[in-house]
Scaffold this motif. Structure first.
Motif, PDB file in Angstrom:
ATOM      1  N   LEU A  45      62.031  58.856   3.872  1.00  0.00           N
ATOM      2  CA  LEU A  45      62.015  57.571   4.573  1.00  0.00           C
ATOM      3  C   LEU A  45      60.646  57.291   5.174  1.00  0.00           C
ATOM      4  O   LEU A  45      60.080  58.150   5.854  1.00  0.00           O
ATOM      5  N   GLU A  64      66.584  62.173   0.992  1.00  0.00           N
ATOM      6  CA  GLU A  64      66.132  60.795   1.130  1.00  0.00           C
ATOM      7  C   GLU A  64      64.844  60.826   1.942  1.00  0.00           C
ATOM      8  O   GLU A  64      64.854  61.208   3.115  1.00  0.00           O
ATOM      9  N   THR A 101      62.511  53.802   0.955  1.00  0.00           N
ATOM     10  CA  THR A 101      63.125  55.097   0.683  1.00  0.00           C
ATOM     11  C   THR A 101      62.878  55.550  -0.755  1.00  0.00           C
ATOM     12  O   THR A 101      62.731  54.730  -1.657  1.00  0.00           O
TER      13      THR A 101
END
Length: 139
Positions: free
Chosen positions: A58, A56, A45
């Motif tokens: 990912l 965020e 992340t």
């Protein structure tokens, strides 16, 4: 029960390219964190601080990652989940279960070092929700 929006998670097939795009085009370098591998969650992340919340980014960490499965269905990536803060995760879990919302798994420590749990998207209007405790001392 839920508090402020902590972050919006975006799945990406190329974390380095996504982080660079935010760093170079959409944010200042100070607003983009270094990559952090979270093997227990199956992701790597990067957080982008927007001032009023975070994004965020990912990327899957291994074949069994939930993000790998998401990217199979959405090869370009996209919105994965919303994370809301709660003062006490144990109380929040009891409350959502009592209202018929399914909790996915047991609480685990998330990217911020605090307990988190996910709520079933079919019970939340089609959106995967993450609840994150606001401090390590609650519950």
């Amino acid at each position: 029960m839920i508090g402020r929006l902590n972050h919006i998670a975006i799945a990406t097939p190329d974390l380095q390219a996504a982080a660079q795009r935010y760093r170079d085009c959409l944010a200042s370098p100070a607003q983009v964190s270094a990559p952090l591998a979270l093997p227990e969650h199956g992701v790597t992340t990067v957080f982008v601080d927007t001032g009023n919340t975070k994004l965020e980014l990912l990327e899957p960490l291994g074949e069994q990652s939930p993000i790998a499965k998401f990217l199979e269905k959405n090869p370009e990536g996209g919105l994965h989940h919303l994370c809301f803060e709660v003062p006490d995760l144990a109380v929040a879990i009891t409350t959502v279960k009592a209202s018929g919302i399914r909790v996915l798994g047991e609480p685990r420590i998330g990217a911020h070092g605090l307990p988190v749990v996910f709520l079933h998207p079919k019970d939340c209007g089609g959106v995967l929700m993450e609840l994150e405790q606001t401090s390590a001392t609650a519950g």
